[in-house]
Design a protein around this motif. Structure first.
Motif, mmCIF file in Angstrom:
data_model
loop_
_atom_site.group_PDB
_atom_site.id
_atom_site.type_symbol
_atom_site.label_atom_id
_atom_site.label_comp_id
_atom_site.label_asym_id
_atom_site.label_seq_id
_atom_site.Cartn_x
_atom_site.Cartn_y
_atom_site.Cartn_z
ATOM 1 N N ASP A 155 45.763 26.018 4.562
ATOM 2 C CA ASP A 155 45.919 26.940 5.688
ATOM 3 C C ASP A 155 44.969 28.126 5.577
ATOM 4 O O ASP A 155 44.721 28.654 4.489
ATOM 5 C CB ASP A 155 47.361 27.441 5.732
ATOM 6 N N ASP A 156 44.482 28.547 6.724
ATOM 7 C CA ASP A 156 43.599 29.706 6.780
ATOM 8 C C ASP A 156 44.404 30.996 6.608
ATOM 9 O O ASP A 156 45.554 31.081 7.063
ATOM 10 C CB ASP A 156 42.889 29.731 8.139
ATOM 11 N N PRO A 157 43.833 32.009 5.935
ATOM 12 C CA PRO A 157 44.554 33.276 5.772
ATOM 13 C C PRO A 157 45.035 33.898 7.082
ATOM 14 O O PRO A 157 46.036 34.627 7.084
ATOM 15 C CB PRO A 157 43.524 34.184 5.093
ATOM 16 N N ARG A 199 39.318 38.569 13.766
ATOM 17 C CA ARG A 199 40.604 37.887 13.801
ATOM 18 C C ARG A 199 41.448 38.244 12.581
ATOM 19 O O ARG A 199 42.655 38.506 12.681
ATOM 20 C CB ARG A 199 40.369 36.378 13.862
ATOM 21 N N LEU A 200 40.826 38.271 11.406
ATOM 22 C CA LEU A 200 41.528 38.619 10.174
ATOM 23 C C LEU A 200 42.064 40.050 10.241
ATOM 24 O O LEU A 200 43.190 40.325 9.806
ATOM 25 C CB LEU A 200 40.579 38.459 8.985
ATOM 26 N N ALA A 201 41.278 40.944 10.796
ATOM 27 C CA ALA A 201 41.728 42.336 10.941
ATOM 28 C C ALA A 201 42.953 42.413 11.848
ATOM 29 O O ALA A 201 43.914 43.141 11.558
ATOM 30 C CB ALA A 201 40.591 43.187 11.511
ATOM 31 N N GLU A 202 42.929 41.631 12.911
ATOM 32 C CA GLU A 202 44.038 41.650 13.869
ATOM 33 C C GLU A 202 45.342 41.185 13.231
ATOM 34 O O GLU A 202 46.379 41.838 13.370
ATOM 35 C CB GLU A 202 43.693 40.748 15.055
ATOM 36 N N VAL A 203 45.297 40.074 12.499
ATOM 37 C CA VAL A 203 46.542 39.518 11.970
ATOM 38 C C VAL A 203 47.031 40.285 10.746
ATOM 39 O O VAL A 203 48.240 40.320 10.479
ATOM 40 C CB VAL A 203 46.394 38.019 11.629
ATOM 41 N N GLY A 205 46.490 43.595 10.196
ATOM 42 C CA GLY A 205 46.750 44.995 10.479
ATOM 43 C C GLY A 205 45.863 45.938 9.691
ATOM 44 O O GLY A 205 46.112 47.142 9.642
ATOM 45 N N VAL A 206 44.813 45.383 9.059
ATOM 46 C CA VAL A 206 43.867 46.193 8.282
ATOM 47 C C VAL A 206 42.577 46.324 9.086
ATOM 48 O O VAL A 206 41.985 45.318 9.485
ATOM 49 C CB VAL A 206 43.567 45.545 6.916
ATOM 50 N N ALA A 219 43.941 40.287 0.754
ATOM 51 C CA ALA A 219 45.060 40.515 -0.163
ATOM 52 C C ALA A 219 46.380 40.632 0.605
ATOM 53 O O ALA A 219 47.419 40.127 0.166
ATOM 54 C CB ALA A 219 44.810 41.767 -0.992
ATOM 55 N N ASN A 220 46.334 41.301 1.747
ATOM 56 C CA ASN A 220 47.507 41.414 2.602
ATOM 57 C C ASN A 220 48.042 40.034 2.981
ATOM 58 O O ASN A 220 49.252 39.778 2.959
ATOM 59 C CB ASN A 220 47.143 42.222 3.842
ATOM 60 N N ARG A 221 47.110 39.123 3.271
ATOM 61 C CA ARG A 221 47.528 37.781 3.686
ATOM 62 C C ARG A 221 48.030 36.942 2.503
ATOM 63 O O ARG A 221 48.864 36.051 2.694
ATOM 64 C CB ARG A 221 46.371 37.072 4.389
#
Length: 464
Positions: A155-157, A199-203, A205-206, A219-221
């Protein structure tokens, strides 16, 4: 003369036969690396026929068919499902020595209870009988029939894992867990990289404005995946890692240039990848995860077919890149700060077997059995000789009894008989050692090792 693929298939000694039939055969499966789709499990996907099950998305079989002279229209093209299946059955007998020949017959027997030889003459009967059985089967059936206790998807982060939540709350007996695969963050020169960062920033919240903040988002993911059962990451190492790490300032400069639209040089890409792995490796260590590194693939080599069909369609091969210096440097850097996570090294180039099976001994610290592992025979190594050579290399240079065993590495729900194939080869090798006077005929000791390799070690190692 031994009958074709009888109950003692691949088992060459009495010890091997006893170990397989009494110990290995009925153990549950822990499939810690697969490419099964979480959505197909959540929705209990059914298959309209055996062609969809066997040939839909299976680049192994497409590659075999093309090589045997089958036109693309019968692989990925517009021909009907039945025509594609008949074409596969017609050419499979030519693939003597290819594991797909054995796997296909194992799948036919273990999944459908059909003992027919796959060839042009029997193709119509197999089509009818298999489809009749498929009518009452779905993705859950395959997992439960194969005694899959745990299956990890890839799965993608940025994935929300909502379908994993559905599966976890369902009545499915198999535990289906996510595995973290940050390819899109690793491949900095890919055309979609900048969009992926957004997209990574959106999901997460960073707000991603730098390499450091991108690592914070990743790291959040990891934390998000951990809360949902994730314990394993997976990374494709398709370019050589550098022996010398980039500085934090260089990593920031690489990131800044790329988000402005500039592409990086080959060396800069490898330095970026090393920096990402070193940073995210410390996160895995914090969470007690295992970091899996799949090393040595040359992917999507046929540019014309890549443009026509897209990636992962059967045009990959083994790379001969040098990986040892950079890989050791990465592991040593993480170890120096006591932040080396449990790590598995999967090798696609068999010439690297001894390199990696000795490298793992450099970073053991007694904290866990086989903290750094030489992974099972993978992809182009996943055949009889490849599995035996991996077992021999592991045994020659390490402690084979702590090996965590096999994976399917497959998109197909029909692939689980590959675990049976692997278990037969493990028992075969053990039997040969006993027959040669290289290990005592101690059934209890042998059984303990077989149970470990085929099931228990993975469960303990991955803390599943």
């Amino acid at each position: 003369m031994t009958a074709f693929m009888d109950k003692d298939f691949l088992l060459t000694t009495d010890v091997a036969r006893k170990l397989y039939h009494e110990v290995a055969a009925d153990l549950p499966v822990i499939d810690y690396h697969s490419h099964l789709q979480q959505g197909e499990i959540a929705e209990r996907k059914t298959f309209r026929n055996i062609a969809e099950l066997w040939l839909g998305g299976d680049h192994y079989k497409w590659r075999l068919m093309r090589t045997a002279g089958v036109a693309e229209e019968y692989c990925t093209g517009e021909r009907s499902d039945k025509e594609k299946f008949l074409a596969f059955c017609k050419v499979l007998p030519l693939a003597i020595g290819n594991p797909i020949y054995h796997w296909s017959h194992l799948e036919l027997r273990r999944i459908f209870g059909i003992d027919l030889i796959i060839n042009e003459k029997n193709a119509e009967a197999i089509w009818e009988q298999a489809n009749a059985r498929l009518a009452g089967m779905d993705t859950w059936t395959f997992l439960e029939q194969a005694k899959v206790e745990i299956a990890c998807t890839t799965d993608d982060p940025a994935d929300d894992l909502l379908q994993h939540a559905e599966i976890a709350q369902s009545a499915l007996k198999t535990r289906v867990l996510p595995a973290y695969r940050p390819d899109k963050a690793m491949r900095i020169n890919n055309p979609g990289f900048v969009d992926y960062v957004a997209r990574l920033a959106e999901v997460s919240g960073v707000q991603i404005t730098s390499f450091a903040t991108m690592m914070a988002a990743l790291a959040n993911r990891v934390g998000y995946f951990h809360e949902r059962g994730g314990r394993i990451s997976d990374h494709a190492i398709d370019i050589p890692l550098p022996a010398h790490a980039a500085t934090p300032e260089q990593l920031e400069a690489f990131f800044a240039r790329r988000v402005k639209g500039e592409l990086l040089s080959d060396l800069e890409q490898s330095q970026y990848l090393r920096g990402l792995l070193e940073n995210i490796g410390t996160v895995y260590a914090k969470f007690g995860w295992t970091m899996c590194l799949h090393i040595g693939a040359m992917r999507n080599n046929n540019q014309r077919m890549l443009e026509n069909l897209g990636p992962d369609t059967g045009f990959d091969s083994i790379g001969d890149m040098s990986t040892s210096n950079g890989l050791v440097a990465l592991l040593s850097a993480l170890d120096a700060s006591d932040q080396l996570p449990q790590t598995m090294l999967f090798n696609l180039n068999p010439a690297m077997n001894e390199v990696l099976s000795t490298m793992i001994g450099n970073f053991q610290d007694g904290s866990v059995a086989g903290k750094v592992q030489f992974g099972p025979a993978w992809w182009f190594n996943d055949h009889k000789l490849g599995n035996l050579n991996q077992i021999l290399a592991f045994g020659n240079h390490s402690v084979l009894g702590i090996f965590v065993g096999m994976v399917t590495d497959s998109r197909s729900f029909a692939s689980y008989p590959r675990h049976d194939y692997f278990r037969r080869l493990v028992c075969r090798q053990f039997g040969e050692w006993v027959a040669g006077g290289e290990y005592p005929n101690d059934f209890e000791a042998l059984s303990t090792i077989v149970r470990g390799i085929c099931y228990e070690n993975a469960k303990n190692y991955f803390k599943l």
